[in-house]
Design a protein around this motif. Structure first.
Motif, mmCIF file in Angstrom:
data_model
loop_
_atom_site.group_PDB
_atom_site.id
_atom_site.type_symbol
_atom_site.label_atom_id
_atom_site.label_comp_id
_atom_site.label_asym_id
_atom_site.label_seq_id
_atom_site.Cartn_x
_atom_site.Cartn_y
_atom_site.Cartn_z
ATOM 1 N N ILE A 1 0.834 -1.204 0.000
ATOM 2 C CA ILE A 1 0.000 0.000 0.000
ATOM 3 C C ILE A 1 0.868 1.252 0.000
ATOM 4 C CG2 ILE A 1 -1.734 1.291 1.282
ATOM 5 C CD1 ILE A 1 -2.737 -1.232 -0.187
ATOM 6 N N SER A 2 1.963 1.245 0.767
ATOM 7 C CA SER A 2 2.855 2.406 0.769
ATOM 8 C C SER A 2 3.432 2.648 -0.621
ATOM 9 C CB SER A 2 3.989 2.206 1.772
ATOM 10 O OG SER A 2 3.475 2.212 3.075
ATOM 11 N N SER A 3 3.802 1.570 -1.306
ATOM 12 C CA SER A 3 4.311 1.712 -2.669
ATOM 13 C C SER A 3 3.216 2.227 -3.590
ATOM 14 C CB SER A 3 4.841 0.369 -3.182
ATOM 15 O OG SER A 3 5.249 0.486 -4.517
ATOM 16 N N LEU A 4 1.997 1.731 -3.420
ATOM 17 C CA LEU A 4 0.878 2.211 -4.230
ATOM 18 C C LEU A 4 0.702 3.716 -4.048
ATOM 19 C CD1 LEU A 4 -1.725 1.636 -5.964
ATOM 20 C CD2 LEU A 4 -2.912 1.357 -3.787
ATOM 21 N N VAL A 5 0.753 4.163 -2.802
ATOM 22 C CA VAL A 5 0.572 5.591 -2.530
ATOM 23 C C VAL A 5 1.757 6.390 -3.050
ATOM 24 C CG1 VAL A 5 0.412 7.311 -0.700
ATOM 25 C CG2 VAL A 5 -0.938 5.227 -0.565
ATOM 26 N N ASP A 6 2.981 5.976 -2.670
ATOM 27 C CA ASP A 6 4.183 6.738 -3.025
ATOM 28 C C ASP A 6 4.472 6.744 -4.522
ATOM 29 O OD1 ASP A 6 4.529 7.208 -0.341
ATOM 30 O OD2 ASP A 6 6.038 5.635 -0.074
ATOM 31 N N ASP A 7 4.293 5.607 -5.177
ATOM 32 C CA ASP A 7 4.736 5.456 -6.553
ATOM 33 C C ASP A 7 3.644 5.644 -7.606
ATOM 34 O OD1 ASP A 7 7.235 4.845 -5.472
ATOM 35 O OD2 ASP A 7 6.781 2.709 -5.367
ATOM 36 N N ILE A 8 2.392 5.552 -7.203
ATOM 37 C CA ILE A 8 1.320 5.654 -8.193
ATOM 38 C C ILE A 8 0.361 6.802 -7.881
ATOM 39 C CG2 ILE A 8 -0.673 4.453 -9.193
ATOM 40 C CD1 ILE A 8 0.948 1.843 -8.866
ATOM 41 N N ILE A 9 -0.210 6.811 -6.686
ATOM 42 C CA ILE A 9 -1.258 7.787 -6.384
ATOM 43 C C ILE A 9 -0.696 9.192 -6.202
ATOM 44 C CG2 ILE A 9 -3.017 8.443 -4.692
ATOM 45 C CD1 ILE A 9 -3.572 5.442 -4.373
ATOM 46 N N MET A 10 0.344 9.344 -5.368
ATOM 47 C CA MET A 10 0.866 10.692 -5.106
ATOM 48 C C MET A 10 1.459 11.353 -6.356
ATOM 49 S SD MET A 10 -0.283 11.311 -2.252
ATOM 50 C CE MET A 10 0.418 12.864 -1.760
ATOM 51 N N PRO A 11 2.149 10.633 -7.245
ATOM 52 C CA PRO A 11 2.573 11.297 -8.485
ATOM 53 C C PRO A 11 1.389 11.798 -9.318
ATOM 54 C CG PRO A 11 3.894 9.343 -8.154
ATOM 55 C CD PRO A 11 2.802 9.318 -7.116
ATOM 56 N N LEU A 12 0.304 11.009 -9.336
ATOM 57 C CA LEU A 12 -0.892 11.462 -10.056
ATOM 58 C C LEU A 12 -1.501 12.691 -9.387
ATOM 59 C CD1 LEU A 12 -2.568 8.018 -10.847
ATOM 60 C CD2 LEU A 12 -1.356 9.526 -12.439
ATOM 61 N N VAL A 13 -1.511 12.699 -8.053
ATOM 62 C CA VAL A 13 -2.005 13.872 -7.328
ATOM 63 C C VAL A 13 -1.099 15.064 -7.619
ATOM 64 C CG1 VAL A 13 -2.357 14.857 -5.014
ATOM 65 C CG2 VAL A 13 -3.162 12.540 -5.525
ATOM 66 N N GLY A 14 0.206 14.823 -7.680
ATOM 67 C CA GLY A 14 1.154 15.896 -7.999
ATOM 68 C C GLY A 14 0.904 16.479 -9.372
ATOM 69 N N ALA B 1 -1.963 16.376 -10.988
ATOM 70 C CA ALA B 1 -3.260 17.053 -10.931
ATOM 71 C C ALA B 1 -3.160 18.407 -10.226
ATOM 72 C CB ALA B 1 -4.285 16.166 -10.221
ATOM 73 N N THR B 2 -2.202 18.544 -9.323
ATOM 74 C CA THR B 2 -2.052 19.802 -8.581
ATOM 75 C C THR B 2 -0.927 20.664 -9.139
ATOM 76 O OG1 THR B 2 -0.619 18.720 -6.959
ATOM 77 C CG2 THR B 2 -2.973 18.846 -6.437
ATOM 78 N N GLY B 3 -0.487 20.369 -10.340
ATOM 79 C CA GLY B 3 0.529 21.196 -10.988
ATOM 80 C C GLY B 3 1.954 20.867 -10.578
ATOM 81 N N GLY B 4 2.230 19.622 -10.273
ATOM 82 C CA GLY B 4 3.591 19.206 -9.961
ATOM 83 C C GLY B 4 3.978 19.343 -8.505
ATOM 84 N N MET B 5 3.011 19.553 -7.654
ATOM 85 C CA MET B 5 3.321 19.677 -6.226
ATOM 86 C C MET B 5 3.635 18.306 -5.644
ATOM 87 S SD MET B 5 0.667 22.515 -4.715
ATOM 88 C CE MET B 5 -0.713 21.430 -4.754
ATOM 89 N N ASN B 6 4.635 18.262 -4.787
ATOM 90 C CA ASN B 6 4.970 17.059 -4.046
ATOM 91 C C ASN B 6 4.702 17.369 -2.585
ATOM 92 O OD1 ASN B 6 6.026 14.803 -2.841
ATOM 93 N ND2 ASN B 6 8.058 14.995 -3.742
ATOM 94 N N PHE B 7 3.755 16.685 -1.996
ATOM 95 C CA PHE B 7 3.346 17.006 -0.635
ATOM 96 C C PHE B 7 4.489 16.873 0.369
ATOM 97 C CE2 PHE B 7 -0.920 16.316 -2.334
ATOM 98 C CZ PHE B 7 -1.562 17.423 -1.810
#
Length: 145
Positions: free
Chosen positions: A33-46, A48-54
């Motif tokens: 799940i951590s890999s799913l979030v770090d490697d797939i979901i958060m880059p997509l969120v980034g 969608a938010t204009g390249g932001m990395n939380f």
């Protein structure tokens, strides 16, 4: 020696072994799940938010002080890493959702197996014998008519 015997009895109980297997599987599931979030979901969120990395978002509480001559850090940088906290919350929500879906699927399979009607039990020897006696008496009564 009694201590080791007691420990062996404790460690070999079925529920302790089941719990250990659950912990190992849970740790592996957490990594997935951590890999799913770090490697797939958060880059997509980034994206969608204009390249932001939380994880880059932080509030500086105290700036770093560096000696101008030796470049030695005199006072370290102190930050509140609220972006990492946001990512951890997203991790938790995704893990909780995945566990919810898995538990729901398991419960659904259990309900289906519980709902399946059980085959009626085979008659006992006494019931079979009584049924034969009843049938013979019925034949005898019918034949006298």
């Amino acid at each position: 020696m009694a201590f080791f015997k007691e420990f062996k009895e404790f460690a070999m109980r079925g529920n302790v072994i089941d719990m250990a297997v659950g912990v190992v599987i849970g740790a592996a599931f957490g990594k997935i799940i951590s890999s799913l979030v770090d490697d797939i979901i958060m880059p997509l969120v980034g994206v969608a938010t204009g390249g932001m990395n939380f994880t880059d978002f932080k509030w500086v509480i105290q700036k770093e002080i560096v000696d101008g001559k030796t470049q030695e850090v005199i006072q370290p940088l102190v930050t509140l890493n609220w972006g990492t906290w946001i990512q951890t919350i997203v991790d938790f929500i995704i893990v909780a959702f995945c566990i919810f879906v898995a538990v729901k699927a398991i419960n659904s399979m259990r309900r289906k197996s519980e709902e399946a009607p059980a085959a009626p039990p085979a008659p006992t020897k006494e019931e079979t014998l009584l049924t034969e006696i009843r049938d013979l008496l019925k034949q005898d009564v019918d034949s006298k008519k």
